[in-house]
Design an enzyme around this catalytic site. Structure first.
Site, PDB file in Angstrom:
ATOM      1  N   GLY A 207      32.366  42.361  44.534  1.00 47.25           N
ATOM      2  CA  GLY A 207      32.248  41.241  45.462  1.00 47.25           C
ATOM      3  C   GLY A 207      30.980  41.310  46.291  1.00 47.25           C
ATOM      4  O   GLY A 207      30.154  42.217  46.123  1.00 47.25           O
TER       5      GLY A 207
ATOM      6  N   ASN B 171      39.712  47.174  42.552  1.00 43.70           N
ATOM      7  CA  ASN B 171      40.661  47.013  41.460  1.00 43.70           C
ATOM      8  C   ASN B 171      40.788  48.311  40.682  1.00 43.70           C
ATOM      9  O   ASN B 171      39.838  49.083  40.566  1.00 43.70           O
ATOM     10  CB  ASN B 171      40.240  45.858  40.535  1.00 43.70           C
TER      11      ASN B 171
ATOM     12  N   GLY C 120      31.246  37.706  38.764  1.00 43.69           N
ATOM     13  CA  GLY C 120      32.551  38.332  38.587  1.00 43.69           C
ATOM     14  C   GLY C 120      33.531  37.834  39.627  1.00 43.69           C
ATOM     15  O   GLY C 120      34.060  36.717  39.556  1.00 43.69           O
TER      16      GLY C 120
ATOM     17  N   CYS D 299      34.041  54.296  31.923  1.00 44.19           N
ATOM     18  CA  CYS D 299      35.396  54.779  31.622  1.00 44.19           C
ATOM     19  C   CYS D 299      35.451  56.299  31.673  1.00 44.19           C
ATOM     20  O   CYS D 299      34.487  56.969  31.329  1.00 44.19           O
ATOM     21  CB  CYS D 299      35.809  54.358  30.217  1.00 44.19           C
TER      22      CYS D 299
ATOM     23  N   SER E 107      32.721  40.686  32.700  1.00 43.05           N
ATOM     24  CA  SER E 107      33.877  41.286  32.042  1.00 43.05           C
ATOM     25  C   SER E 107      34.995  41.605  33.033  1.00 43.05           C
ATOM     26  O   SER E 107      34.748  42.141  34.113  1.00 43.05           O
ATOM     27  CB  SER E 107      33.442  42.578  31.354  1.00 43.05           C
TER      28      SER E 107
ATOM     29  N   ASN F  23      33.020  43.238  25.626  1.00 47.18           N
ATOM     30  CA  ASN F  23      32.919  44.440  26.456  1.00 47.18           C
ATOM     31  C   ASN F  23      33.733  45.538  25.766  1.00 47.18           C
ATOM     32  O   ASN F  23      34.900  45.345  25.437  1.00 47.18           O
ATOM     33  CB  ASN F  23      33.445  44.127  27.856  1.00 47.18           C
TER      34      ASN F  23
ATOM     35  N   GLY G 155      28.422  40.974  43.095  1.00 54.65           N
ATOM     36  CA  GLY G 155      28.457  40.159  44.304  1.00 54.65           C
ATOM     37  C   GLY G 155      27.753  38.827  44.242  1.00 54.65           C
ATOM     38  O   GLY G 155      27.477  38.228  45.281  1.00 54.65           O
TER      39      GLY G 155
END
Ligand SMILES: Cc1cc2nc3c(=O)[nH]c(=O)nc-3n(C[C@H](O)[C@H](O)[C@H](O)COP(=O)(O)OP(=O)(O)OC[C@H]3O[C@@H](n4cnc5c(N)ncnc54)[C@H](O)[C@@H]3O)c2cc1C
Ligand SMILES: Cc1cc2nc3c(=O)[nH]c(=O)nc-3n(C[C@H](O)[C@H](O)[C@H](O)COP(=O)(O)O)c2cc1C
Ligand code: FES
Lengths: 316, 259
Positions: free
Chosen positions: A231, A68, A279, A129, A20, A98, A258
């Site tokens: 990552g 991010n 991702g 969230c 997502s 998602n 990752g």
């Protein structure tokens, strides 16, 4: 050899999904990634209302990773159904939406709204969230909340499946996959809470909280100051989480964090994951999902395995 | 748009910390137009993980070659600066929307500062060719530098204006100051790429002259294809656009430069 993976009533054609947030709703990667060859596409988070996202800059570079703070920028539930879902419905891969929100009712509205629609195969619940009712603390840090939220969403999806069956539509009971946050002291406690609430599966992990400071400007690089680290840098955290969670609950676990190639994915599958997602690696190499699947297949061939689930049994 | 491995045909230093990298362009990927960009892997398998974006500085279809000009800034560009002819780079492109033609009868004024050099140079060559065929005046390219040592060793279009902050070469002052001193009887059409203060100054000039302003913007990127919403840039009305997919060229009067 059977590469398919069962998550509740959902059958994914293979264990390799696109995570997502990195993949939008698929359309942008058309021509770069063979989307129909994925096991599953996990959409960008959908919230009830459209969200413009956080202040910019939203990205920062880190060693073997990135931060991010996109802020769940998305067109909102109605625009998702009207503009994005028609193309997603035609995909050969599983479509997992998602789901995110500021309140429990937000999550419920998204699941109820999408239950009325065909062409979605499951829900991944993003509990990382901020919860406005709790001063912005993430939903995922409160086990009682995870359990209650999971139960409400499971009930809504059950009601939706029955309603679809009554009107002669596809009656599949869509799995509720709770996506666990690593930003907790004991991720197995979150996992058990989701299981108690009736989750069908878990995915782990979401991003880790991080900060980069710009030495020239003497300010955090991200406008929001902190962001989510993803990552290769977080892979060992994810593998450990999957190892512990898959031993703490009886649910299938989808591993991510990752993964960029088959060797990375195999670590997760050996640790106990039933499936994986890629991702950040897709940013670097759009071919990564296809290569990962080819590598898993080659590994299974070399080991003489018939089913993906047998990989976990090889761990000594 | 395609992802491909491209042999480097040449890498040469053109000024202090500035390099021009030429590489074989795969025609099937599409036309690399002025203002559009590519992303490259700039390091090993895992690090840096995020591709680096660069604007095209030329395309020579006859030689099957494209190029970009880059400044050595951090680890990715340091890695790129160590490449040699024959090495391979991992390219994704062409990406983004480039410049649109200037209005008929206008004088294109092209302003470049810092790493805006590559795309403005490319656009200047392109517009010079098109102006010869008619509808608008010959473009004027103006480039800004801190000092003479930064001037690029490159063949620049005839009439290029060089500006230095310290007056060591060309016009003494910023490109924006030069712009105000430029006496254009023909209505100008502005095109620019450079640091935000320069872009903001051009915005004020364009507003005063009621001139169209096409601005090539920059923002950190992750996917480069419009999927992640990471490269958001703020507009004056408070909304956001994705630099990679909605831009990188925008109507410069809409961007909140002063952020
Ligand atoms: C559409 C677009 C076109 C570009 N065209 C060119 C070009 O033609 N020539 C050129 O030299 N550079 C260009 N850039 C900027 C270039 O991408 C960065 O300089 C490069 O990514 C730096 O990588 P690095 O690993 O060396 O630096 P890092 O070590 O990552 O960073 C070094 C410094 O550069 C800054 N930086 C890094 N990436 C960006 C970015 N994308 N935007 C703004 N600041 C950044 C960082 O904040 C830091 O201060 C462009 C960027 C975009 C978005
Ligand atoms: C740019 C970006 C946006 C993301 N958006 C979401 C999101 O909307 N919902 C979510 O559950 N996870 C989101 N994630 C987290 C990823 O799905 C994933 O859990 C995390 O990045 C770790 O995997 P990776 O290391 O393979 O990227 C996002 C990650 C990135 C990098
Ligand atoms: S970099 Fe992902 S949307 Fe622009």
């Amino acid at each position: 050899m059977d590469l398919s993976v069962r998550i509740g009533e959902l059958l994914m054609p293979n264990p390799v999904g696109a995570a997502s947030g990195v993949f939008g709703y698929g359309e942008e990667y058309e021509g770069l990634v063979d989307i129909d060859a994925l096991g599953a596409l996990y959409t960008k988070a959908v919230t009830p209302e459209a969200r413009a996202g956080n202040a910019a800059p939203r990205l920062a570079d880190t060693p073997a990773g990135m931060l991010n703070s996109i802020g769940l920028a998305n067109p909102g539930l109605d625009a998702f159904i009207a503009d994005k879902l028609p193309a997603l419905r035609k995909r050969a891969c599983a479509i997992v939406v998602n789901v995110a929100g500021k309140t429990e009712d937000d999550y419920l509205r998204v699941v109820e709204g999408i239950e009325a629609e065909e062409g979605v195969d499951g829900y991944e619940i993003n509990v990382s969230c901020p919860n406005v009712a709790h001063g912005g603390m993430a939903f995922g840090v409160d086990c009682a909340l995870i359990e209650r939220l999971t139960r409400r969403l499971r009930d809504a999806a059950d009601a939706g499946a029955k309603a679809r069956a009554r009107s002669g539509g596809p009656s599949a009971r869509r799995p509720i996959i709770v996506k666990l946050s690593p930003n907790v002291s004991d991720i197995t406690a979150s996992a058990k809470a989701a299981e108690a609430g009736g989750a069908d599966a878990l995915s782990c992990i979401n991003t880790l909280v991080g900060m980069v400071i710009d030495l020239k400007k003497k300010t955090p690089t991200l406008a929001m100051k902190t962001g989510g680290l993803s990552g290769p840098a977080i892979r060992p955290v994810g593998v450990a989480a999957v190892y512990r969670v898959s031993r703490a609950v009886a649910l299938p676990v989808i591993g991510l964090g990752g993964i960029g190639c088959a060797d990375d994915a195999l670590q997760y599958l050996l640790a106990g994951a039933s499936a994986v997602q890629l991702g950040t690696a897709i940013f670097a190499r759009p071919e990564a999902p296809a290569d990962t699947l080819a590598g898993i297949r080659a590994f299974m061939e070399a080991e003489g395995l018939e089913r993906v689930a047998e990989i976990a049994g090889l761990l000594r | 748009m395609k992802r491909f491995d491209a042999p480097v045909t040449s890498l040469r230093p053109i000024a202090r910390d500035y390099f021009e990298l030429r590489f074989a362009w795969k025609a099937e990927a599409g036309l690399p137009l002025p203002g559009a960009f590519l992303t490259v892997r700039a390091g090993g398998q895992y690090d840096p993980i995020v591709r680096r974006p660069f604007a095209f500085s030329c395309y020579a279809p006859d030689r099957g070659e494209a190029a970009f000009i880059f400044q050595k800034r951090g680890r990715g560009t340091a890695w790129l600066s160590g490449l040699r002819a024959g090495d391979s780079i991992d390219v994704l492109g062409p990406l983004g929307k480039g410049f649109s033609p200037p209005p008929p009868g206008s004088r294109p004024l092209l302003i470049g500062g810092g790493i805006g050099l590559g795309p403005m140079l490319y656009l200047a060559h392109q517009l010079a060719k098109e102006a010869a065929r008619g509808s608008f005046e010959a473009p004027v390219l103006a480039l800004g530098f801190r000092t003479e040592a930064q001037l690029p060793k490159l063949e620049l279009p005839a009439g290029t204006v060089l500006c230095t902050d310290d007056g060591s070469a060309g016009f003494h002052g910023s490109v924006a100051e030069w712009l105000w001193s430029f006496d254009s009887s023909v209505p100008p059409a502005l095109f620019a790429c450079g640091p935000a203060p320069m872009m903001a100054a051009i915005d004020r000039y364009a507003a005063a002259r009621n001139a169209p302003y096409q601005a090539a913007t920059e923002q950190w990127m992750a996917c480069g294809v419009g999927a992640c919403a990471g490269c958001a840039i703020r507009l004056k009305d408070g909304s956001y656009k994705r630099v990679c997919a909605d831009g990188p060229v925008f109507d410069g009067s809409l961007i909140a430069w002063e952020d």
